[in-house]
Design a protein around this motif. Sequence first.
Motif, PDB file in Angstrom:
ATOM      1  N   ASP A   1      31.916  41.309  55.363  1.00  0.00           N
ATOM      2  CA  ASP A   1      31.596  39.940  55.791  1.00  0.00           C
ATOM      3  C   ASP A   1      32.709  39.016  55.301  1.00  0.00           C
ATOM      4  O   ASP A   1      32.853  38.782  54.093  1.00  0.00           O
ATOM      5  CB  ASP A   1      30.245  39.513  55.217  1.00  0.00           C
ATOM      6  N   ILE A   2      33.516  38.511  56.219  1.00  0.00           N
ATOM      7  CA  ILE A   2      34.629  37.621  55.869  1.00  0.00           C
ATOM      8  C   ILE A   2      34.150  36.181  56.049  1.00  0.00           C
ATOM      9  O   ILE A   2      33.821  35.766  57.166  1.00  0.00           O
ATOM     10  CB  ILE A   2      35.854  37.917  56.749  1.00  0.00           C
TER      11      ILE A   2
ATOM     12  N   GLN B   1      38.794  36.853  62.011  1.00  0.00           N
ATOM     13  CA  GLN B   1      37.816  35.817  62.293  1.00  0.00           C
ATOM     14  C   GLN B   1      36.726  35.875  61.223  1.00  0.00           C
ATOM     15  O   GLN B   1      36.570  36.876  60.523  1.00  0.00           O
ATOM     16  CB  GLN B   1      37.198  36.027  63.678  1.00  0.00           C
ATOM     17  N   ALA B   2      35.991  34.808  61.100  1.00  0.00           N
ATOM     18  CA  ALA B   2      34.899  34.771  60.131  1.00  0.00           C
ATOM     19  C   ALA B   2      33.712  35.595  60.644  1.00  0.00           C
ATOM     20  O   ALA B   2      33.505  35.745  61.847  1.00  0.00           O
ATOM     21  CB  ALA B   2      34.473  33.334  59.884  1.00  0.00           C
ATOM     22  N   GLY B   3      32.952  36.158  59.705  1.00  0.00           N
ATOM     23  CA  GLY B   3      31.739  36.892  60.074  1.00  0.00           C
ATOM     24  C   GLY B   3      31.825  38.371  59.730  1.00  0.00           C
ATOM     25  O   GLY B   3      32.851  38.877  59.255  1.00  0.00           O
TER      26      GLY B   3
ATOM     27  N   THR C   1      43.167  39.236  44.648  1.00  0.00           N
ATOM     28  CA  THR C   1      42.447  40.156  43.767  1.00  0.00           C
ATOM     29  C   THR C   1      40.946  40.121  44.035  1.00  0.00           C
ATOM     30  O   THR C   1      40.262  41.149  43.958  1.00  0.00           O
ATOM     31  CB  THR C   1      42.717  39.828  42.286  1.00  0.00           C
ATOM     32  N   LYS C   2      40.441  38.945  44.363  1.00  0.00           N
ATOM     33  CA  LYS C   2      39.017  38.834  44.706  1.00  0.00           C
ATOM     34  C   LYS C   2      38.705  39.625  45.977  1.00  0.00           C
ATOM     35  O   LYS C   2      37.686  40.315  46.065  1.00  0.00           O
ATOM     36  CB  LYS C   2      38.628  37.363  44.894  1.00  0.00           C
ATOM     37  N   ASN C   3      39.582  39.515  46.969  1.00  0.00           N
ATOM     38  CA  ASN C   3      39.388  40.268  48.207  1.00  0.00           C
ATOM     39  C   ASN C   3      39.481  41.772  47.965  1.00  0.00           C
ATOM     40  O   ASN C   3      38.759  42.565  48.574  1.00  0.00           O
ATOM     41  CB  ASN C   3      40.427  39.838  49.251  1.00  0.00           C
ATOM     42  N   GLN C   4      40.390  42.164  47.091  1.00  0.00           N
ATOM     43  CA  GLN C   4      40.524  43.583  46.764  1.00  0.00           C
ATOM     44  C   GLN C   4      39.258  44.117  46.109  1.00  0.00           C
ATOM     45  O   GLN C   4      38.782  45.217  46.432  1.00  0.00           O
ATOM     46  CB  GLN C   4      41.730  43.788  45.853  1.00  0.00           C
ATOM     47  N   GLN C   5      38.714  43.367  45.182  1.00  0.00           N
ATOM     48  CA  GLN C   5      37.465  43.773  44.535  1.00  0.00           C
ATOM     49  C   GLN C   5      36.346  43.931  45.567  1.00  0.00           C
ATOM     50  O   GLN C   5      35.600  44.926  45.555  1.00  0.00           O
ATOM     51  CB  GLN C   5      37.051  42.739  43.485  1.00  0.00           C
ATOM     52  N   LYS C   6      36.254  42.945  46.421  1.00  0.00           N
ATOM     53  CA  LYS C   6      35.189  42.943  47.425  1.00  0.00           C
ATOM     54  C   LYS C   6      35.305  44.143  48.356  1.00  0.00           C
ATOM     55  O   LYS C   6      34.315  44.830  48.635  1.00  0.00           O
ATOM     56  CB  LYS C   6      35.249  41.646  48.229  1.00  0.00           C
ATOM     57  N   PHE C   7      36.527  44.400  48.812  1.00  0.00           N
ATOM     58  CA  PHE C   7      36.682  45.494  49.762  1.00  0.00           C
ATOM     59  C   PHE C   7      36.497  46.858  49.101  1.00  0.00           C
ATOM     60  O   PHE C   7      35.829  47.737  49.660  1.00  0.00           O
ATOM     61  CB  PHE C   7      38.052  45.441  50.433  1.00  0.00           C
TER      62      PHE C   7
END
Length: 424
Positions: free
Chosen positions: A276-277, A291-293, A320-326
Amino acid sequence: MNEWHGNGSSRDRRGYGRGSGSAQPEGARAMPQVRRDAGPGYGRAEPPLPPGMSPRRGTVPPQQSQGYDDHDGYNTGQVYGGGGPRGPQQGGYDARPRPNWGRRIKWTVLTVVVVFAVASVATYFWADGKLRREVDLSKVIDRPAEGDGTNYLIVGSDSREGMTADDKKKLHTGSAEGKRTDSMMILHDGSNGPTLISLPRDSGVEIPSFIGSESGKKYPATGRRTKLNAAYAMDGAELLVRTVEYNTKLHIDHYVEIGFAGFAGIVDAIGGVELDIPKAFKDKDSGSDFQAGKQTLNGSQALAFVRARHAFAQSDLARTKNQQKFLAALASQAASPGTLLNPFQLYPTLGAGLDTVIVDKDMSLWDLGNMFFAMKGVNSGEGTSLNMPMSGIRDGFVMWDTGKVQQLVQQLNNDEKVTVTDGQ
């Protein structure tokens, strides 16, 4: 025998073998001729069982006399088990025993369990043998004491190993030689839930004294402060571990590294990862255009997502936050029953990952599995994720908050619930 042909040699049309001289069938008249094996002591005048027939298959109806009257059963087709259907009490064939379904089910279940167990053991040893144990942590000197729980240093490198020119173009990786660290994280797995801590690659750290991983030569400390990812560029994984331990005072138990191609391959093998972006963004350097969603990212999209940083005001900290999330979402899907129990997904995923993942010499497949389940716990809300607490940026370096880092390390070493936040 003359009476058999008394009215001529033609036979009665009403039945085969029936002449005008008698109403008895030819088979009945021929019966005495068959009784050649009747021995002494045979109690009655009927013939013995023909060869090949046993009491289990049928019996011969008793004969009442040698006169072969119409009512003795031969004219009704009751010779040697003929006639209508019979049960065992009428002298017919014995009924077959009913199948023991309980026993069949038990043996079927037992067979399935044995086959599954054998396949699981074989898969484990096959996969364990494919691990690339290339990092020797015994070369790391002056290490801090071990704490409670297990600490993994997870490194994403920009290695292009095994990539073709088309792969590099598709994944927007460029063609730089060698490899550098693109992301670094510490994952603590303990009794109070997992904790995932990102180490910004621009973190200002001191390179301590170390022994060269290839040369064996000892290099003295110079007190020079540099960016954390420079440690890896200088002397590889062993110096990176040494530098992280020296600057955090946290003992690293296991090391895991994966390059660009391996990362994208795992994502494709697992069928993509749903994410979920929250906000749309573009980054031409990484190839990001999202895109968002909610959406499912394939391998090249996933790599673009975790590498993007120029699209965010916080740059590397946002990345780094995106890396953690993914990574947490990837681990959650990789460790799900839908993957582990589906050989059509499990084996491609293992093959894609184990061919490219580099680990330390003491790491087993069991340890790697525990790491993935701990990452899954972070994604499910059982754990905590944060950046290494920072006090600000100076001269291009991300400066750590010394007091918060000490408190965080103490909580990790004692396997306590982490209460420290990164303040972002």
